[in-house]
Design an enzyme around this catalytic site. Structure first.
Site, PDB file in Angstrom:
ATOM      1  N   ARG A 275     -57.382   1.824 -32.732  1.00 64.53           N
ATOM      2  CA  ARG A 275     -58.688   1.212 -32.474  1.00 64.53           C
ATOM      3  C   ARG A 275     -58.614   0.217 -31.321  1.00 64.53           C
ATOM      4  NH1 ARG A 275     -60.203  -0.032 -37.375  1.00 64.53           N
ATOM      5  NH2 ARG A 275     -61.556   1.781 -37.627  1.00 64.53           N
ATOM      6  N   ALA A 276     -57.489  -0.490 -31.195  1.00 62.15           N
ATOM      7  CA  ALA A 276     -57.351  -1.468 -30.114  1.00 62.15           C
ATOM      8  C   ALA A 276     -57.443  -0.797 -28.749  1.00 62.15           C
ATOM      9  CB  ALA A 276     -56.028  -2.215 -30.250  1.00 62.15           C
TER      10      ALA A 276
END
Length: 670
Positions: A275-276
């Site tokens: 997700r980062a």
């Protein structure tokens, strides 16, 4: 309606304003978490953002803000008439920390559903926030059952309401913005990761800037409408720039070089999951669009990292937030990428350094080596030395470990958490009762059983069940509550051996981590020399407790009675503040008592106060060596609690396993 404070009139807080504006340009960035001390314009800036968002076209009369061109086929207000739409401002919906589940997701009229067979649904805050902003002030204090619902809605873009076989679904895509004061506790990792960006805010230390803050605030309070009118041109300019950036966003090119830098940065800082990487890519693209460019530069990637990664690299609540900017620059330089020839054409890149990198001046000790705590002096002004004779500098805690679960006996009714049994709105169903007020959790079988004997008297002629208000039964549920865990730590000379105190601090640190995971409040009382002190009043900030523990010096006599009396006084005050939260007292000592007349007898009388109040207690026995006096066990008996050794405190200890088996056998035999 009160005129909001203009967004462009907020003084300083460049990172906060930039993060909010990037989400206005690209809502897919995923929202903002604003961390900082109270009184730093967190809520003011968030509330002002909604006035800058472009207007929305919504289906006329739709309570769920459906898009006219592509309405939600499952919308409870559908099907919609084609072509009927209206324009309105984007909403900013505030979720109160103490809101109920039904207030968040909506509620079904259970009585009409049973008696009339119709789906009468009242939308909740998630429906109101669709295509707008959902704002949670003090988001770290949000109850777990509401956090679970937020996580589901954020992951699926929809809200599901299930009530005894009746199901309603509606779209719920919103910009999630939360503010919090880290001193009051941290967020669950799952919710923390759902925020796209994070910023750390603090009050300016520049006198001129502080003067300007006060000047503008006083002017706004005197005449909100007039103050807003003076900033109307600046507000219009930012609103137009947001609209232009949104229009440009699809044309922004994210090249392979920038993607390599993003992937390398996330790998270098060891963030979990992917997700980062996705958030960084979207943030860098939004930064380019905000600057009026169609290419993503290295400076966009750097700023995106400073906004998207600090909260994702923390492994425990005791880790300092922020990024190592030197390491970030080295990674970006090593993997090259676009914009290395300058990239200073970005008119608004935000302040250098962003939200991370620099620890606050009052942060806990960092770096290698022992914490440098200044030895205290005796009455002569000379430093005292030697275990049991005077003060020693603080030692670092040993590595924390997973502890056994310490519970408060019985069933409580406190705030939702993960420690002790309690009657809650969430959990397994254990029975039924008549509803007191609004029915929220129907116990279907109990309701049917209550209504069944009266069907002939009520003239039932068809297959339906005739249900009246008196028949309805509320389900009673059992879940887990959070507690107040009050640590009473012996810091006297008998505990001052360096290796021993390191192990003791490691054990308390482990219990603090456990308290963090179980959403407890914690407090810290220490005793040494001739008195006891409240090192940390009860708080939700376990990292504050860890910082106080780390800098705790040792030495002097053992005023055990003073420590217990101080703890008893702390609990008395906390019962007045929060009577529903049950306490758990954890006394960390070897059981010795010295100093003053009859220290042992006085400690026994103080301990019996806890037993008289019914306060749950655990004594962590720190006695070591081949000869043991068993004083900690005697103290536990006076307290009416139990005693565990440091080894037994470990969840994976053999001694603890044997004890659990023995207790289970004795219970079965009984």
């Amino acid at each position: 309606m009160t005129t909001p404070f203009p967004f462009t009139a907020v003084v300083g807080q460049d990172d906060l304003r930039l993060a909010l504006l990037l989400n206005a340009v690209s809502p897919q960035v995923g929202g903002v978490l604003v961390r900082g001390e109270k009184g730093t314009a967190k809520s003011t800036a968030v509330r002002a953002l909604s006035a800058l968002l472009p207007e929305l076209d919504v289906v006329s009369g739709c309570r769920f803000s459906c898009t006219p061109g592509s309405p939600d086929p499952a919308c409870p207000d559908g099907p919609h008439e084609p072509g009927a739409f209206e324009s309105r401002s984007a909403r900013m919906v505030e979720l109160p920390v103490g809101a109920s589940e039904d207030r968040l997701v909506g509620a079904l009229d259970i009585e009409r559903a049973l008696a009339e067979g119709v789906k009468a649904f009242e939308p909740g805050l998630l429906a109101d926030a669709h295509r707008g902003i959902l704002y949670v002030d003090e988001v770290n204090l949000l109850h777990d059952h509401l956090v679970d619902l937020l996580l589901d809605a954020a992951a699926m873009g929809a809200s599901y309401v299930e009530r005894e076989g009746v199901s309603v679904r509606h779209a719920a895509r919103f910009l999630l913005v939360g503010t919090m004061n880290p001193e009051e506790g941290e967020l669950r990792p799952q919710l923390l990761d759902r925020f796209g960006l994070t910023v750390e805010v603090s009050a300016s230390r520049e006198p001129d800037q502080r003067v300007e803050v006060v000047r503008r605030r006083l002017a706004y309070d005197d005449d909100p409408a007039g103050f807003a009118a003076r900033w109307a041109d600046e507000e219009a300019a930012v609103r137009a720039r947001i609209a232009a950036a949104r229009k440009l966003l699809p044309s922004v090119h994210l090249g392979d070089g920038a993607l390599r830098q993003i992937a390398a940065t996330c790998a270098a800082f060891e963030v979990d999951g992917m997700r980062a990487d996705i958030v960084m890519a979207r943030t860098a693209t939004a930064l380019a669009a905000w600057a009026g460019r169609t290419d993503v530069l290295a400076e966009d990637v750097r700023q995106a990292a400073l906004l998207a990664l600090p909260h994702r690299r923390r492994r425990s609540p005791f880790d300092a937030p922020g990024l190592d900017e030197d390491k970030l620059d080295e990674t970006l330089e090593e993997f090259g990428g676009p914009g290395e020839d300058g990239g200073d054409d970005d008119p608004d890149p935000g302040p250098d350094g962003g939200p991370g990198g620099q620890p606050a001046p009052d942060e806990g000790p960092q770096g290698d080596g022992d914490t440098a705590a200044r030895p205290e002096t005796g009455e002569s002004g000379e430093p005292q030395a030697g275990p049991g004779a005077g003060e020693q500098s603080a030692v670092r805690a040993a590595e924390p470990f997973r502890t056994k679960v310490l519970n408060v006996p019985g069933i409580g009714q406190g705030a939702a958490g993960r420690r002790s049994r309690a009657r809650t709105e969430q959990g397994r169903t254990t029975g039924a009762r008549r509803p007191q007020g609004t029915l929220t959790k129907l116990h279907l079988s109990a309701t049917v059983q209550a209504a069944a004997p009266h069907q002939r008297a009520r003239g039932r002629s068809g297959p339906g069940l005739v249900v009246r208000r008196d028949d309805l039964r509320q389900a009673t549920r059992e879940g887990r509550e959070s507690n107040l865990v009050l640590f009473v730590v012996d810091a006297s000379g008998s505990m001052a051996a360096r290796q021993r105190m390191s192990a003791v601090k490691g054990a308390v640190l482990s219990l603090l981590l456990d308290a963090y995971q179980r959403r407890d409040k914690v407090g810290l009382v220490t005793f040494r020399g001739s008195a006891a002190e409240v090192a940390l009043p009860p708080t939700s900030s376990v990292d504050a407790a860890a910082a106080r523990l780390e800098s705790l010096p040792t030495g002097g006599r053992t005023p055990l009675a003073a420590g217990l009396l101080k703890a008893h006084d702390v609990l008395r005050v906390e019962r007045l503040r929060d009577p529903a939260r049950r306490p758990l007292v954890v006394v960390v000592t070897d059981g010795r008592a010295t100093g003053g007349p009859e220290p042992v007898a006085l400690a026994g009388r103080a301990a019996r106060l806890f037993a008289a109040d019914g306060t749950a207690s655990v004594v962590v026995d720190c006695e070591s060596g081949p000869v043991r006096l068993g004083l900690a066990g005697q103290l536990a008996g006076e307290l009416g609690g139990t005693a565990v050794t440091l080894d037994e405190l470990r969840a994976d200890s053999i001694a603890g396993l044997v004890r659990d088996v023995q207790q289970g056998t004795s219970r079965r035999a009984a």
